[in-house]
Design an enzyme around this catalytic site. Structure first.
Site, PDB file in Angstrom:
ATOM      1  N   ASN A  43      92.141  17.753  -0.771  1.00  0.00           N
ATOM      2  CA  ASN A  43      91.365  18.706   0.042  1.00  0.00           C
ATOM      3  C   ASN A  43      91.981  20.101   0.057  1.00  0.00           C
ATOM      4  O   ASN A  43      92.197  20.705   1.104  1.00  0.00           O
ATOM      5  CB  ASN A  43      91.187  18.194   1.465  1.00  0.00           C
ATOM      6  CG  ASN A  43      90.254  16.995   1.559  1.00  0.00           C
ATOM      7  OD1 ASN A  43      90.676  15.909   1.942  1.00  0.00           O
ATOM      8  ND2 ASN A  43      88.991  17.181   1.203  1.00  0.00           N
ATOM      9  N   LEU A  88      93.135   7.741  -1.263  1.00  0.00           N
ATOM     10  CA  LEU A  88      94.120   8.121  -0.250  1.00  0.00           C
ATOM     11  C   LEU A  88      94.160   9.632  -0.088  1.00  0.00           C
ATOM     12  O   LEU A  88      94.323  10.363  -1.063  1.00  0.00           O
ATOM     13  CB  LEU A  88      95.505   7.609  -0.658  1.00  0.00           C
ATOM     14  CG  LEU A  88      96.663   7.932   0.294  1.00  0.00           C
ATOM     15  CD1 LEU A  88      96.456   7.276   1.651  1.00  0.00           C
ATOM     16  CD2 LEU A  88      97.999   7.488  -0.310  1.00  0.00           C
ATOM     17  N   LYS A  89      93.992  10.093   1.144  1.00  0.00           N
ATOM     18  CA  LYS A  89      94.162  11.513   1.430  1.00  0.00           C
ATOM     19  C   LYS A  89      95.650  11.861   1.366  1.00  0.00           C
ATOM     20  O   LYS A  89      96.494  11.110   1.878  1.00  0.00           O
ATOM     21  CB  LYS A  89      93.618  11.843   2.828  1.00  0.00           C
ATOM     22  CG  LYS A  89      92.138  11.588   3.001  1.00  0.00           C
ATOM     23  CD  LYS A  89      91.287  12.612   2.268  1.00  0.00           C
ATOM     24  CE  LYS A  89      89.813  12.454   2.591  1.00  0.00           C
ATOM     25  NZ  LYS A  89      88.987  13.502   1.965  1.00  0.00           N
ATOM     26  N   GLU A 142      91.898  14.534  -6.704  1.00  0.00           N
ATOM     27  CA  GLU A 142      90.719  15.270  -6.260  1.00  0.00           C
ATOM     28  C   GLU A 142      91.097  16.568  -5.547  1.00  0.00           C
ATOM     29  O   GLU A 142      91.909  16.566  -4.633  1.00  0.00           O
ATOM     30  CB  GLU A 142      89.892  14.377  -5.327  1.00  0.00           C
ATOM     31  CG  GLU A 142      88.607  14.998  -4.840  1.00  0.00           C
ATOM     32  CD  GLU A 142      87.864  14.085  -3.885  1.00  0.00           C
ATOM     33  OE1 GLU A 142      86.864  14.548  -3.300  1.00  0.00           O
ATOM     34  OE2 GLU A 142      88.269  12.912  -3.719  1.00  0.00           O
TER      35      GLU A 142
END
Length: 383
Positions: A198, A169-170, A221
């Site tokens: 990101n 999931l972003k 991430e």
């Protein structure tokens, strides 16, 4: 076996996405993609073609590279130097271009095309060339940011129904804790689940990101800017969820430094970001030696890059499901005749000669927006 570059074709194609893909650095509804074709001649004069895909985006948002710039640097700087190097094989591309700083995605596209042609000439599959140990790999899916939790859950349920074995999931500030909680509740405690920021957070967000620990994620991430390696190391000490680096990892030496500093507990390997598949393999080998799990990230590739990624992800160090989803996750129709599909949550590793794809030439021509050819003399011709 070495080859002489006879001709290079740079082709731009327009590929609409089946649905908008939103991350913390922007939203995409279509992709302007640069493809690189090389015609190589062996010692006997026989010609073989190979194709590469540049993963640069239209704007320098994910990285400093962007597709117009990638095409310019290939035509005016990379290709002249590569042609002047004489007979080459794929392993010679990176050294030949090493004195030209940056532009890893453009360099990777050239190396990829040469590698595809070389493997086709030898009748060898990419998986065999790499020494891949698996014939199929688990497939994860990347889910963009949605305007509402209801929309998000509908999308996630669809991917679960499609059989994906891992959800990514972003996230970004303001779209994180509540969304993660809702998705975890939907998919249950046993489905592998990770998040990707990101670079959307800062060092001061450690206590906030620590709230994600309760959801038992595989990893967080790239939470911080790509150049903040020390910040990631501090964050890794502050949260229980493993910290994974993406944008920060651009070379084997840089990856080693990040691991040594405690900033990289898991590595996302994207061949375009690190300058090519051969460097990606070196990073994989480093991580295996250091005991760091790796997985293969995606850049919304067409079937060209998707096939190559599947072979790469069959190496033994790729112990976590990657972003190698079915082609239909992003494109209604792909430019290859054998697009990647998933069966029981897994992708079959291609075994045909080259990088593992055959082009749908008619559709490729239909989506082409421009095409130029560069010969050995450096003459550029619009096609």
């Amino acid at each position: 076996m070495t080859f002489t570059i006879e001709r290079v074709e740079l082709r731009r194609i327009a590929m609409p996405l089946v649905s908008p893909f939103r991350t913390s650095f922007g939203s995409q509804t279509a992709r302007d993609i640069l493809l690189v074709r090389v015609d190589l001649a062996d010692a006997s004069g026989s010609i073989v073609e190979g194709w590469g895909e540049c993963v640069a985006l239209s704007e320098p948002s994910y990285s400093p590279e962007y597709v117009d710039g990638a095409q310019h640097v290939i035509v005016h700087h990379l290709l002249p130097r590569l042609m002047a190097a004489g007979p080459i094989e794929a392993a010679d591309v990176s050294p030949a271009l090493a004195k030209l700083h940056g532009h890893p995605m453009a360099k990777a596209a050239l190396e990829m095309a040469v590698l595809d042609a070389q493997l086709r000439a030898n009748g060898t599959s990419f998986a065999t060339f790499l020494g891949a140990e698996r014939t199929r790999i688990p497939s994860g899916v990347s889910v963009g940011i949605h305007d509402s939790i209801d929309e998000l859950l509908t999308a996630v349920q669809g991917y679960v129904d499609d059989g994906y074995v891992r959800i990514k999931l972003k996230i970004e500030p303001g779209s994180d804790i509540e969304q993660v909680a809702a998705v975890r509740d939907l998919i249950g405690p046993d489905t592998p689940f990770q998040v990707d920021a990101n670079t959307a957070y800062r060092r001061t967000d450690g206590s906030h990101l620590a709230r994600l620990d309760e959801f038992h994620l595989l990893l967080i991430e790239q939470p911080l800017p790509e150049d903040d390696i020390i910040g990631h190391a501090r964050l890794a000490a502050e949260v229980e969820t493993p910290i994974c680096l993406d944008e920060s990892l651009v070379s084997t030496s840089g990856t080693a430094d990040a691991i040594d500093l405690g900033a990289c507990e898991i590595a996302n390997i994207k061949p375009g970001r690190v300058g090519g598949y051969l460097e990606a393999v070196r990073i994989h080998d480093l991580c295996v030696a250091r005991g760091v799990p790796v997985w293969c990230g995606g850049m919304l590739e067409t079937g060209i890059g998707r096939a190559a990624n599947a072979a790469l992800a069959a190496l033994p160090g790729f112990t976590l499901p990657g972003d190698i989803s079915a082609s239909t996750r992003f494109y209604a129709r792909d430019i290859v005749t054998d697009p990647i599909t998933i069966t029981n949550g897994h992708v079959t590793v291609p075994t045909t000669a080259g990088l593992g794809f055959d082009l749908d030439r008619d559709f490729l021509d239909a989506v082409t927006t421009s095409c130029i050819s560069i010969d050995q003399r450096g003459t550029v011709t619009e096609l």
